[in-house]
Design a protein around this motif. Structure first.
Motif, PDB file in Angstrom:
ATOM      1  N   GLU A  76       0.826  -1.206   0.000  1.00  0.00           N
ATOM      2  CA  GLU A  76       0.000   0.000   0.000  1.00  0.00           C
ATOM      3  C   GLU A  76       0.865   1.263   0.000  1.00  0.00           C
ATOM      4  N   THR A  77       1.975   1.225   0.709  1.00  0.00           N
ATOM      5  CA  THR A  77       2.898   2.359   0.742  1.00  0.00           C
ATOM      6  C   THR A  77       3.523   2.575  -0.631  1.00  0.00           C
ATOM      7  N   LYS A  78       3.907   1.493  -1.282  1.00  0.00           N
ATOM      8  CA  LYS A  78       4.471   1.594  -2.628  1.00  0.00           C
ATOM      9  C   LYS A  78       3.443   2.118  -3.621  1.00  0.00           C
ATOM     10  N   GLN A  79       2.187   1.704  -3.450  1.00  0.00           N
ATOM     11  CA  GLN A  79       1.119   2.184  -4.324  1.00  0.00           C
ATOM     12  C   GLN A  79       0.922   3.693  -4.143  1.00  0.00           C
ATOM     13  N   LEU A  80       0.956   4.158  -2.898  1.00  0.00           N
ATOM     14  CA  LEU A  80       0.833   5.591  -2.631  1.00  0.00           C
ATOM     15  C   LEU A  80       2.008   6.350  -3.252  1.00  0.00           C
ATOM     16  N   ALA A  81       3.190   5.798  -3.143  1.00  0.00           N
ATOM     17  CA  ALA A  81       4.361   6.447  -3.731  1.00  0.00           C
ATOM     18  C   ALA A  81       4.220   6.584  -5.249  1.00  0.00           C
ATOM     19  N   ALA A  82       3.765   5.539  -5.906  1.00  0.00           N
ATOM     20  CA  ALA A  82       3.562   5.598  -7.359  1.00  0.00           C
ATOM     21  C   ALA A  82       2.515   6.642  -7.714  1.00  0.00           C
ATOM     22  N   SER A  83       1.452   6.708  -6.924  1.00  0.00           N
ATOM     23  CA  SER A  83       0.401   7.700  -7.147  1.00  0.00           C
ATOM     24  C   SER A  83       0.941   9.121  -6.974  1.00  0.00           C
ATOM     25  N   ILE A  84       1.780   9.314  -5.970  1.00  0.00           N
ATOM     26  CA  ILE A  84       2.366  10.634  -5.726  1.00  0.00           C
ATOM     27  C   ILE A  84       3.280  11.041  -6.880  1.00  0.00           C
ATOM     28  N   MET A  85       4.058  10.115  -7.383  1.00  0.00           N
ATOM     29  CA  MET A  85       4.920  10.444  -8.518  1.00  0.00           C
ATOM     30  C   MET A  85       4.089  10.945  -9.692  1.00  0.00           C
ATOM     31  N   THR A  86       2.982  10.282  -9.970  1.00  0.00           N
ATOM     32  CA  THR A  86       2.122  10.675 -11.087  1.00  0.00           C
ATOM     33  C   THR A  86       1.452  12.023 -10.828  1.00  0.00           C
ATOM     34  N   SER A  87       0.868  12.177  -9.645  1.00  0.00           N
ATOM     35  CA  SER A  87       0.154  13.430  -9.356  1.00  0.00           C
ATOM     36  C   SER A  87       1.105  14.619  -9.284  1.00  0.00           C
ATOM     37  N   ARG A  88       2.284  14.424  -8.700  1.00  0.00           N
ATOM     38  CA  ARG A  88       3.245  15.530  -8.601  1.00  0.00           C
ATOM     39  C   ARG A  88       3.752  15.949  -9.985  1.00  0.00           C
ATOM     40  N   ALA A  89       3.987  14.983 -10.851  1.00  0.00           N
ATOM     41  CA  ALA A  89       4.430  15.315 -12.218  1.00  0.00           C
ATOM     42  C   ALA A  89       3.371  16.148 -12.920  1.00  0.00           C
ATOM     43  N   ALA A  90       2.101  15.782 -12.770  1.00  0.00           N
ATOM     44  CA  ALA A  90       1.017  16.555 -13.381  1.00  0.00           C
ATOM     45  C   ALA A  90       0.933  17.940 -12.755  1.00  0.00           C
ATOM     46  N   GLN A  91       1.104  18.032 -11.447  1.00  0.00           N
ATOM     47  CA  GLN A  91       1.059  19.340 -10.778  1.00  0.00           C
ATOM     48  C   GLN A  91       2.217  20.227 -11.203  1.00  0.00           C
ATOM     49  N   LEU A  92       3.380  19.642 -11.434  1.00  0.00           N
ATOM     50  CA  LEU A  92       4.511  20.439 -11.925  1.00  0.00           C
ATOM     51  C   LEU A  92       4.218  21.033 -13.298  1.00  0.00           C
ATOM     52  N   LYS A  93       3.565  20.262 -14.160  1.00  0.00           N
ATOM     53  CA  LYS A  93       3.206  20.777 -15.484  1.00  0.00           C
ATOM     54  C   LYS A  93       2.199  21.915 -15.363  1.00  0.00           C
ATOM     55  N   GLN A  94       1.214  21.739 -14.472  1.00  0.00           N
ATOM     56  CA  GLN A  94       0.221  22.797 -14.262  1.00  0.00           C
ATOM     57  C   GLN A  94       0.878  24.043 -13.683  1.00  0.00           C
ATOM     58  N   LEU A  95       1.782  23.848 -12.752  1.00  0.00           N
ATOM     59  CA  LEU A  95       2.468  24.990 -12.136  1.00  0.00           C
ATOM     60  C   LEU A  95       3.280  25.750 -13.175  1.00  0.00           C
ATOM     61  N   ALA A  96       3.970  25.048 -14.037  1.00  0.00           N
ATOM     62  CA  ALA A  96       4.777  25.689 -15.073  1.00  0.00           C
ATOM     63  C   ALA A  96       3.912  26.490 -16.048  1.00  0.00           C
ATOM     64  N   ALA A  97       2.657  26.086 -16.207  1.00  0.00           N
ATOM     65  CA  ALA A  97       1.766  26.768 -17.140  1.00  0.00           C
ATOM     66  C   ALA A  97       1.090  27.995 -16.525  1.00  0.00           C
ATOM     67  N   LEU A  98       1.224  28.205 -15.228  1.00  0.00           N
ATOM     68  CA  LEU A  98       0.579  29.366 -14.585  1.00  0.00           C
ATOM     69  C   LEU A  98       1.198  30.674 -15.047  1.00  0.00           C
TER      70      LEU A  98
END
Length: 192
Positions: free
Chosen positions: A170-192
Motif C-alpha cells: 500500500e505504501t508503494k502504491q501511494l508512492a507511485a500515485s504521488i509520482m504521477t500526481s506531482r508530475a502533473a502538478q509540476l506541469k500545471q504549475l509551469a503553465a501558470l
C-alpha cells in the motif's frame, strides 16, 4: 539512479534524526522511542521496512507544512489562477495526508514529528513561512511558486525510492500515485 534516490532518502531521513531510518531492522526488533515519543516501546508491523517507515514519518510533516502554505496561497496570491491551483493541490494533499496517517497507524509508528525544526529539501523553514505570509501580493506569487515547485520535485525523488526500495504494497502504491500526481502538478504549475 535507483541507488542515488535511495541514498537521498536515507540521507534526508537519517540526517534529520529519524531513529526509524537508522534502525537496522524495525520489523524484527522493536524500535526504542526517542525523547519525542512516548515512554513505552511500540511494535512495528513487519509489512513495513525502514524505508517505508522513514518516508511516512517525513511525508506527514511535509504535507502538514504544504497545506499551511497552500492555505496562504488561497488567501494571498495575486493571480486568481494561482489561488485556484492552490485550492486544487490542497484538496489532493488533504486526501494524501489522510492516507499517510492511516499508514502510520497501521505500521505501528507513534504519532510524532522527528523532523520538526529541520531545514530539509522540499520544506520551508519557519522563518521562510513567516516571510511568505508577510509578502505583498506581487511578491507572494513567485515565492510561493518557487517553494511549491521544490516541494513537488522533492516529493517525486522521495516517492521514487519507495517504489524501488519500499516493502509495504500500500505504501508503494501511494508512492507511485504521488509520482504521477506531482508530475502533473509540476506541469500545471509551469503553465501558470
Amino acid at each position: 539512479m535507483k541507488a542515488l534516490a535511495s541514498a537521498a532518502l536515507l540521507i534526508a531521513l537519517t540526517g534529520c534524526g529519524s531513529s526509524i531510518a537508522a534502525s537496522p531492522s524495525p520489523a524484527s526488533t522493536p524500535a526504542t522511542p526517542t525523547a519525542t515519543a512516548t515512554a513505552t516501546e511500540w511494535k512495528i508491523d513487519p509489512a513495513f521496512n525502514a524505508t517505508d517507515l522513514a518516508w511516512i514519518e517525513l511525508m506527514i510533516p511535509m504535507d502538514d507544512q504544504l497545506l499551511r502554505v497552500l492555505g496562504m496561497a488561497e488567501q494571498q496570491a495575486a493571480d486568481p489562477a494561482v489561488r485556484a491551483f492552490a485550492t486544487q493541490v490542497a484538496a489532493g494533499h488533504r486526501a494524501e495526508h489522510a492516507r499517510f496517517v492511516a499508514l502510520r497507524t497501521r505500521s505501528g509508528l507513534p504519532v510524532r514529528n522527528p523532523h520538526e525544526g529541520h531545514d530539509m529539501p522540499g520544506m520551508m523553514t519557519e522563518p521562510e513561512i513567516v516571510a511568505l505570509g508577510k509578502s505583498t501580493e506581487q511578491a507572494f506569487d513567485p515565492l510561493f511558486e518557487k517553494n511549491l515547485k521544490e516541494h513537488l520535485d522533492q516529493s517525486i525523488v522521495l516517492a521514487r525510492s519507495i517504489t524501488t526500495d519500499g516493502k509495504d504494497a500500500e505504501t508503494k502504491q501511494l508512492a507511485a500515485s504521488i509520482m504521477t500526481s506531482r508530475a502533473a502538478q509540476l506541469k500545471q504549475l509551469a503553465a501558470l
